[in-house]
Design an enzyme around this catalytic site. Structure first.
Site, PDB file in Angstrom:
ATOM      1  N   ASN A 127      -0.312  21.044 -21.373  1.00  0.00           N
ATOM      2  CA  ASN A 127      -0.647  20.305 -22.586  1.00  0.00           C
ATOM      3  C   ASN A 127      -0.490  21.132 -23.856  1.00  0.00           C
ATOM      4  O   ASN A 127      -0.980  20.738 -24.906  1.00  0.00           O
ATOM      5  CB  ASN A 127      -2.078  19.780 -22.505  1.00  0.00           C
ATOM      6  CG  ASN A 127      -2.173  18.651 -21.514  1.00  0.00           C
ATOM      7  OD1 ASN A 127      -1.230  17.885 -21.346  1.00  0.00           O
ATOM      8  ND2 ASN A 127      -3.297  18.576 -20.832  1.00  0.00           N
ATOM      9  N   GLU A 136      -4.737  17.330 -11.130  1.00  0.00           N
ATOM     10  CA  GLU A 136      -5.374  17.788 -12.373  1.00  0.00           C
ATOM     11  C   GLU A 136      -6.860  18.020 -12.187  1.00  0.00           C
ATOM     12  O   GLU A 136      -7.657  17.734 -13.067  1.00  0.00           O
ATOM     13  CB  GLU A 136      -5.160  16.756 -13.491  1.00  0.00           C
ATOM     14  CG  GLU A 136      -3.756  16.769 -13.999  1.00  0.00           C
ATOM     15  CD  GLU A 136      -3.520  15.785 -15.126  1.00  0.00           C
ATOM     16  OE1 GLU A 136      -4.461  15.133 -15.553  1.00  0.00           O
ATOM     17  OE2 GLU A 136      -2.367  15.701 -15.563  1.00  0.00           O
ATOM     18  N   LYS A 150       2.782  11.567 -11.103  1.00  0.00           N
ATOM     19  CA  LYS A 150       1.931  10.689 -11.916  1.00  0.00           C
ATOM     20  C   LYS A 150       2.712   9.409 -12.178  1.00  0.00           C
ATOM     21  O   LYS A 150       3.812   9.455 -12.734  1.00  0.00           O
ATOM     22  CB  LYS A 150       1.631  11.354 -13.268  1.00  0.00           C
ATOM     23  CG  LYS A 150       0.417  12.235 -13.247  1.00  0.00           C
ATOM     24  CD  LYS A 150      -0.216  12.241 -14.623  1.00  0.00           C
ATOM     25  CE  LYS A 150      -0.289  13.616 -15.203  1.00  0.00           C
ATOM     26  NZ  LYS A 150      -0.738  13.623 -16.597  1.00  0.00           N
ATOM     27  N   HIS A 182      -0.739  14.253 -29.484  1.00  0.00           N
ATOM     28  CA  HIS A 182      -1.358  12.957 -29.205  1.00  0.00           C
ATOM     29  C   HIS A 182      -2.069  12.413 -30.432  1.00  0.00           C
ATOM     30  O   HIS A 182      -2.055  11.207 -30.679  1.00  0.00           O
ATOM     31  CB  HIS A 182      -2.308  13.054 -28.008  1.00  0.00           C
ATOM     32  CG  HIS A 182      -1.569  13.231 -26.713  1.00  0.00           C
ATOM     33  ND1 HIS A 182      -2.069  13.958 -25.656  1.00  0.00           N
ATOM     34  CD2 HIS A 182      -0.347  12.792 -26.323  1.00  0.00           C
ATOM     35  CE1 HIS A 182      -1.175  13.949 -24.672  1.00  0.00           C
ATOM     36  NE2 HIS A 182      -0.127  13.251 -25.067  1.00  0.00           N
ATOM     37  N   GLU A 203      10.025  19.813 -24.486  1.00  0.00           N
ATOM     38  CA  GLU A 203       9.279  20.089 -23.245  1.00  0.00           C
ATOM     39  C   GLU A 203       9.898  21.291 -22.510  1.00  0.00           C
ATOM     40  O   GLU A 203       9.193  22.082 -21.900  1.00  0.00           O
ATOM     41  CB  GLU A 203       9.262  18.858 -22.320  1.00  0.00           C
ATOM     42  CG  GLU A 203       8.643  17.602 -22.923  1.00  0.00           C
ATOM     43  CD  GLU A 203       7.100  17.592 -22.963  1.00  0.00           C
ATOM     44  OE1 GLU A 203       6.471  18.556 -22.488  1.00  0.00           O
ATOM     45  OE2 GLU A 203       6.541  16.614 -23.493  1.00  0.00           O
ATOM     46  N   ARG A 232       0.821  -1.223   0.000  1.00  0.00           N
ATOM     47  CA  ARG A 232       0.000   0.000   0.000  1.00  0.00           C
ATOM     48  C   ARG A 232       0.855   1.274   0.000  1.00  0.00           C
ATOM     49  O   ARG A 232       0.445   2.313   0.497  1.00  0.00           O
ATOM     50  CB  ARG A 232      -0.938   0.044   1.200  1.00  0.00           C
ATOM     51  CG  ARG A 232      -1.983  -1.029   1.165  1.00  0.00           C
ATOM     52  CD  ARG A 232      -3.143  -0.704   2.069  1.00  0.00           C
ATOM     53  NE  ARG A 232      -4.053  -1.834   2.078  1.00  0.00           N
ATOM     54  CZ  ARG A 232      -3.908  -2.893   2.865  1.00  0.00           C
ATOM     55  NH1 ARG A 232      -2.912  -2.937   3.715  1.00  0.00           N
ATOM     56  NH2 ARG A 232      -4.758  -3.880   2.797  1.00  0.00           N
TER      57      ARG A 232
END
Ligand SMILES: NC(=O)c1ccc[n+]([C@@H]2O[C@H](COP(=O)([O-])OP(=O)(O)OC[C@H]3O[C@@H](n4cnc5c(N)ncnc54)[C@H](O)[C@@H]3O)[C@@H](O)[C@H]2O)c1
Ligand SMILES: [Zn+2]
Length: 605
Positions: A473, A464, A370, A480, A412, A348
């Site tokens: 983004n 988010e 993330k 994408h 980026e 956990r």
């Protein structure tokens, strides 16, 4: 203690209305130290209020009194000293205060300062109106004066953004900073608080971070060229530092110790990275007293699966890994996402550390918590948010990264300049050739700045949910679409993002929000970093029909893929566009024909 000086006092500085005096008092109460407010002392000695001293004797007299008061204050021990908002501008004052005190700067947005001063004035109408409010446009005056003092405030050892925080919350932060800095080494983090903004000047002020400047003499020649810089991610679930430096890998064990980690570290890495850095990292961790195991996976996106996660669980079970043991992700974004997912779920949740080694991972994937793996039906479909205990970036590892991966990563970095930071964009513009040659000092600066920008955004919107993370983004809607339409075979992510950013810029121009010269500057910068700026040859699918129809087919596939992209809420695509370099806007009213027109432009031979 900070090795180059003794911390005997705490000095609280910052602009008017940041709560210096109240915070200093509260800190003194909590630490059972003495409290001293230099402005109060001056008023007492002069027998009149500050505005009166200014009016009757002029600013010079006030500054003289201030210098004397600060000299006296510096003779104190264990005292929390609140100083006037302009005191630190005087180099003599600064030197004195810095020599035997830890300087903490309280920050607040001009709007917050204005509101606080206004409220204060309303509460005590008899008091002399603050000179700052007694002008035609007080907010503008605050902005100007604050901007002019910013370089001096940047010399503080620690900065706390106070917007939205109570006096006692700020006081707690001051004490936390004092505890950290009085036991930490010189590469201590700068705060980027939940509600705040990092100061633009921090990463740039020559010859590096102001704090490090005082430590020059203690550094070796190598360390001199690459002052470690760092920032702090502060989310609701966890606060953690990001260290950025050149040759920093050797400090991993020490930094992990500082983060109160102990036990056995399981290094998760891929074959490429482990063969280059694995043994060194194992040794560094052993030297710092950690037990060490290593698990090495096959490089590549195909490895980011549940299967790999299960194999790592098996390894951890076999090695009797316990809840306080640590997972160290050493590698690019694939390793980071996978190892982080395992860390989030094993027992956990066990503590974990990110050691990103690709440019994409350093400035993006490793920051924000993330974590996840791919599902056969889609990328990153299984995952969670799980923050590491620390991120350590050694920019030197980029010297072994392939040229194509490196170039892709720059997309980026450049993106951060486009969406949030014009000054950074200009820094990139002026240093392309040194950066692409990986000149240590500038490279470290660019990565530290990018990491700080991402840290700031994720600190404001960890999961988010608040829509703030969406600006990251920029260029990604088209990217994408491109990646999906080409089944992730043709472009590296950054290449697709570069083309996507050109699309978004052109779209911004078509909609009349961005000037043509800004689009050109964006295009020029991407090109100078070696990134693609159009679809051209890439749209040609070698397995299908004639050339013309192939291109059209490509565009249809791209738009289709864009529509199923996860950034689509309801029916409209949320487009991140630019109003100017450094200023992004989100629009959901972009007509489909404009999108198609822009895609066609991108595909023109
Ligand atoms: N979690 C997030 O917020 C986030 C954000 C962006 C991307 N990602 C994920 O990150 C992944 C892409 O990351 P990536 O581009 O780092 O890919 P990657 O991890 O596959 O690394 C790219 C290649 O470079 C090699 N490599 C890495 N560092 C090296 C070094 N210092 N020297 C030599 N070779 C080195 C790797 O072995 C690999 O072959 C994707 O899975 C993407 O989904 C996650
Ligand atoms: Zn991206």
């Amino acid at each position: 203690m900070k090795a180059d000086r003794e911390i005997t006092n705490l000095v609280i500085t910052g602009f008017s209305g940041t709560g210096k005096s109240a915070v200093a008092k509260e800190v003194a109460r909590r630490l059972s130290w003495d409290f001293l407010d230099t402005d109060d002392e001056i008023v007492e000695r002069a027998g009149k209020p500050i505005a009166g001293i200014f009016r009757d004797c002029g600013e010079d007299k006030f500054r003289e009194l201030e210098r004397e008061t600060i000299k006296r204050a510096c003779r104190q021990r264990q005292t929390v000293i609140a100083i006037g908002g302009g005191a630190i501008v005087d180099p003599q004052n600064y030197e004195l205060l810095a020599r035997n005190g830890l300087i903490v700067c309280l920050e607040a947005r001009p709007e917050t300062i204005h509101e606080r001063l206004f409220r204060e004035a309303a509460r005590s109408p008899q008091a002399e109106v603050r000179p700052l409010l007694a002008v035609d446009n007080p907010l503008e005056r605050i902005r100007e004066l604050k901007a002019s003092r910013q370089p001096y405030y940047a010399k503080a050892d620690w900065t706390i953004h106070t917007d939205g925080l109570s006096i006692s919350e700020v006081a707690k932060e001051v004490i936390r900073a004092w505890r950290l800095l009085s036991s930490a080494s010189d590469d201590t983090p700068i705060v980027i608080a939940r509600h705040g903004m990092p100061k633009q000047s921090q990463e740039y002020s020559a010859p590096g971070l102001p704090r490090s400047a005082r430590n020059d003499t203690r550094k070796t020649a190598r360390r001199d060229s690459d002052k470690d810089t760092a920032c702090l991610v502060e989310t609701a679930t966890q606060s953690y530092p990001i260290y950025v430096g050149y040759g920093l890998l050797d400090k991993l064990g020490e930094k992990m110790r500082q983060a109160a980690l102990a036990g056995t570290a399981t290094i998760v890495s891929d074959e490429n990275v482990f063969s280059l850095y694995g043994k060194r990292v194992e040794q560094v961790l052993r030297d710092a007293g950690f037990g060490v195991n290593s698990f090495v996976v096959t490089p590549g996106e195909e490895t980011k699966t549940m299967d790999s996660a299960v194999r790592i669980y098996d390894f951890l079970v076999e090695h009797r890994t316990e809840r306080h043991d640590i997972i160290v992700a050493l590698g690019g974004g694939v390793v980071g996402d996978l190892a982080g997912f395992v860390a989030a779920t094993f027992l956990r949740g066990v503590p974990w550390v990110q050691v990103p080694t690709s440019l994409v991972a350093m400035v993006d994937a490793a920051i924000g918590g993330k974590v996840g793996v791919n599902h056969p039906e889609g990328k990153n479909l299984i995952g969670s948010f799980y923050q590491p205990s620390l991120v350590l970036v050694d920019c030197e590892t980029l010297t072994t990264l392939s040229q194509r991966e490196l170039t892709s990563g720059w997309a980026e970095v450049i993106k951060y300049g486009f969406i949030l930071d014009k000054e950074f964009f200009e820094f990139l513009e002026s240093n392309v050739s040194k950066l692409t040659k990986l000149e240590p000092k500038l490279l470290t600066r660019a990565i530290a700045r990018s990491a700080a920008i991402k840290a700031r955004v994720v600190s404001q919107d960890e999961k988010e949910r608040e829509g703030k993370r969406i600006i990251l983004n920029y260029g990604h809607t088209i990217a994408h679409g491109l990646e999906t339409a080409t089944r992730y075979r043709r472009f590296l992510h950054g290449e697709a993002v570069a083309i996507g950013m050109m699309g978004a810029a052109r779209l911004s121009q078509r909609l009349g929000v961005l000037a043509a010269d800004a689009v050109e500057r964006q295009e020029a910068l991407l090109q100078r970093f070696g990134l693609p700026i159009s679809l051209r040859a890439q749209t040609v699918d070698r397995r299908r029909g004639k050339k013309g129809s192939r291109r059209e087919l490509g565009l249809v596939a791209i738009t289709k893929a864009m529509e199923v992209d996860k950034k689509v809420k309801g029916k409209a695509i949320h487009w991140v566009l630019l109003e100017d370099i450094g200023r992004a806007v989100v629009r959901s009213d972009v007509p489909q024909q404009d999108v198609l027109a822009v895609l066609r432009e991108l595909a023109k031979p």
